[in-house]
Every structure is written in structure tokens, then in C-alpha cells.
Design a protein around this motif. Structure first.
Motif, mmCIF file in Angstrom:
data_model
loop_
_atom_site.group_PDB
_atom_site.id
_atom_site.type_symbol
_atom_site.label_atom_id
_atom_site.label_comp_id
_atom_site.label_asym_id
_atom_site.label_seq_id
_atom_site.Cartn_x
_atom_site.Cartn_y
_atom_site.Cartn_z
ATOM 1 N N SER A 132 47.900 -23.743 -65.780
ATOM 2 C CA SER A 132 47.063 -23.162 -65.052
ATOM 3 C C SER A 132 47.211 -21.561 -65.153
ATOM 4 O O SER A 132 48.243 -21.231 -65.585
ATOM 5 C CB SER A 132 47.472 -23.819 -63.584
ATOM 6 O OG SER A 132 48.876 -23.639 -63.665
ATOM 7 N N ALA A 163 40.747 -19.029 -58.183
ATOM 8 C CA ALA A 163 41.102 -19.055 -59.921
ATOM 9 C C ALA A 163 40.862 -17.918 -60.811
ATOM 10 O O ALA A 163 40.149 -18.037 -62.027
ATOM 11 C CB ALA A 163 39.775 -19.945 -59.444
ATOM 12 N N ASN A 272 41.200 -21.763 -66.814
ATOM 13 C CA ASN A 272 40.581 -22.927 -65.949
ATOM 14 C C ASN A 272 41.519 -24.219 -66.487
ATOM 15 O O ASN A 272 41.355 -24.273 -67.503
ATOM 16 C CB ASN A 272 39.396 -23.392 -66.039
ATOM 17 C CG ASN A 272 38.671 -23.711 -64.856
ATOM 18 O OD1 ASN A 272 39.019 -24.524 -64.000
ATOM 19 N ND2 ASN A 272 37.390 -23.818 -64.900
ATOM 20 N N SER A 273 41.665 -25.021 -65.407
ATOM 21 C CA SER A 273 42.884 -25.784 -65.665
ATOM 22 C C SER A 273 41.484 -27.328 -65.798
ATOM 23 O O SER A 273 41.908 -28.209 -66.714
ATOM 24 C CB SER A 273 43.587 -26.524 -64.104
ATOM 25 O OG SER A 273 42.991 -26.628 -63.407
#
Length: 352
Positions: A132, A163, A272-273
Motif C-alpha cells: 500500500s 489514498a 492503490n491497494s
């Protein structure tokens, strides 16, 4: 009229389908997806010592040894059919139910491997967990600072980065959380803003673009000036006025705007996970010269065999608990191998 009760013995013959343990196991394996089957295979390897995974070096060695062995009997393929001649005989290596060394080679219509056509990625590659944004920044922070205080302040800052890569908290709030002065927080923030991806840790779009512009070797003073003073006026209707104020040609401003457009306004999105896990098929349909061909996808599924060590151990061990245990595991391993091969045949026939 009195009712008369009496006992009698009758003989009745009937036929019914009996689900053997091997058939039950085959039915359980058939609807499993590839990942579930791979997990089931690895679990079986862990629980059954008689099973072992085939490695490429072992496979080449086994092929050489197989060429030197004598001819072996034809294997059986039906689950329910029982040979009446061998019904009362004990299941041992000297008298096996079928020859599993040649079963998979002699069995027809089981398809070829997809590896003959295209090279597929490994299961570790397709299902690898990506780091992440916070994990990536913490890793860089541990390499950049050498004392616990700055590391703690940096972790507080990174924990408040969203994010998109922007800092959501105020400097004063971070100072209260980390018990640090504003100057210390700004010093650590300056270090984080130099991390990859460039522009992370910015408090506004203007600061984000400015960080990326300052790190760009091809950046011109005009680009920095537009970002600092005219970012909200870079629309086409304002260009003539901006050109007049800066005393610069409109063409130069348009070139500078093109460079600004190359910068990433949301640098955190590159980490972006949330990722898409694509469905991996069990079969491939490939176009050939004669039409279409169906091939099985065995990538990621361990290839199994009976361990030669335990075969010799079972053959040379005397009767007792050890021999009974090995015979039970050996029979279970044979059932599992045939269930997997039966699944491959069924999927190939359905796909064809």
C-alpha cells in the motif's frame, strides 16, 4: 375374524448404486476452482507423507528409470468395477489395484498442457499482494531517518496521508499527536515530500505540482511561476491576460501548460491497494490449422506422485501398525491421484 401374526424369512435381490470413497472424493474435487484445487493438493501433501510433489529434476530422473523397467499391467479406469479375481486379495504394493506409474501416460483423451502454446504466469505472480501507499512510504522513511523521534513524527504524518497522496491533517494537529514543534514536523514533512511517488505529502494541488516541477530537470522558471501564481487561471479564456501580465508569448505559455499536464495530480493512486483478481480458466480454447483445440491449464497446481521412499518402506516393512498405516496412506494417495486425473479428463471432455 382373528388376525394371525407370524415371522417369515424372504430372500430379495436388488441393484443400487453405491458411492465408493474414491467416487465421493472425485465428486468433491470436480467442482473446485483451480486455486481451491491447488490448496486441496497442498493440504493433501501435508497430511499424507506418501504423496510428494514432482520437481523437474525428479521428473527427468523418473523418465530415465521408467525406460529401464519391465512392462506393467493395463490400469483400470472405472470407479465401481471390482475385479472378482482379486476381490479377496490384500491391497499391497506386490498386488496393487492398478499400475499408477503408467496410468497417466497411457490414459488417452486427457488433453495437452497449455504450456505447449503459451507461457502462463505463476500463481505467486498473479496473486501477489501489492504494498500500500503507507507501507511504501514507511519503508522509505526507515531508510531516510536515523532516530526514533523523527521516525515517530514521520509515521504520524504518513498515517494522515489519504489514498490520493495528500496530507489531510494540519501541522499543529500532527505536532500535538507527536509532541513535536511545528518546525520539526515541517522538517520531516519536507523529507517525506521527496519520497516516491513525487508529490506525495502535499497539502494542496498547487504544492503537489510544485514538488514534481522542482524535481523535473526539464522544468523552466515559467512552469514554476504558472503553478505558483496562475494555476487557477490556465484556462484558454485567461491565456491572453496571463501572457500580457508575464510579458510572454502565448505559445510559450501553451508549452509550459503541456509540461504541467504531465505531472500527476493524484500521486497516491499509483499505489492503490484495490486490485482486480482476474478469473483464471481451467481450459484454453486455441485456434489451430484444423479448427479449435481444447487444452488444460495446470499452471499453479502441484504435480504429484507416490514417494519412492515410502514405497520401499512399505515393501520391506513387517506386518504391524507401521505397515497398516503405510498401506492406508498409500491407498488414500492412489485414490487422490486418480480423482485428480478423473477431474482433468471430465473437464477436457466437457470443454471439447
Amino acid at each position: 375374524m382373528a388376525m394371525e401374526l407370524k415371522l417369515s424369512t424372504n430372500l430379495k435381490m436388488s441393484q443400487k448404486l453405491v458411492m465408493t470413497p474414491m467416487l465421493q472424493q472425485a465428486i468433491k474435487l470436480l467442482p473446485l476452482a483451480r486455486l481451491e484445487l491447488a490448496q486441496q493438493v497442498r493440504q493433501e501433501i501435508t497430511e499424507n507423507p506418501v504423496l510428494e510433489e514432482i520437481i523437474e529434476e525428479d521428473e527427468l530422473q523418473d523418465e530415465t528409470e521408467t525406460d529401464e523397467e519391465a512392462e506393467i499391467a493395463e490400469p483400470k479406469e472405472n470407479f465401481e468395477v471390482i475385479d472378482e479375481k482379486n476381490k479377496g486379495e490384500e491391497h499391497t504394493l506386490e498386488n496393487p489395484d492398478m499400475d499408477w506409474d503408467t496410468y497417466f501416460q497411457d490414459n488417452i483423451d486427457r488433453g495437452s498442457s497449455a504450456e505447449n502454446y503459451t507461457e502462463q504466469p505463476t500463481i505467486e505472480t498473479t496473486h501477489q499482494k501489492e504494498p500500500s501507499l503507507q507501507e511504501h512510504l514507511l519503508w522509505q522513511l526507515n531508510l531516510s531517518v536515523d532516530n526514533d523521534r523523527m521516525s515517530f513524527i514521520g509515521s504520524c504524518i504518513i498515517g494522515n496521508i489519504n489514498a490520493d497522496g495528500y496530507l489531510n491533517a494540519n501541522i499543529n494537529d500532527i505536532g500535538e499527536i507527536s509532541h513535536a514543534d511545528e518546525s520539526e514536523v515541517l522538517t520531516v514533512l519536507k523529507i517525506i515530500q521527496e519520497f516516491e511517488p513525487l508529490g506525495v505529502g502535499a497539502r494542496s494541488l498547487q504544492e503537489c505540482l510544485k514538488i514534481q516541477a522542482q524535481a523535473d530537470e526539464n522544468c523552466t522558471p515559467l512552469v514554476l511561476k504558472l503553478i505558483e501564481n496562475y494555476l487557477d487561471r490556465l484556462e484558454e479564456r485567461y491565456l491572453a491576460k496571463v501572457s500580457s501580465e508575464l510579458n510572454v508569448r502565448i505559445e510559450s505559455i501553451l508549452e509550459a501548460i503541456k509540461k504541467i499536464k504531465r505531472y500527476n495530480p493524484k500521486p497516491g493512486q499509483t499505489f492503490n491497494s484495490e486490485r482486480i483478481d482476474y478469473v483464471v480458466p481451467d481450459i484454453f480454447v486455441i485456434k489451430t490449422e484444423n479448427g479449435y483445440d481444447v487444452t488444460l491449464n495446470d499452471d499453479g497446481i502441484p504435480r504429484l506422485r507416490i514417494s519412492p521412499y515410502y514405497q520401499n518402506l512399505l515393501k520391506n516393512s513387517a506386518k504391524g501398525e507401521t505397515k497398516d498405516y503405510l498401506e492406508e496412506k498409500h491407498k488414500s494417495a492412489l485414490w487422490f491421484l486418480k480423482s485428480i486425473d478423473q477431474r482433468r479428463q471430465t473437464i477436457h471432455k466437457v470443454g471439447k
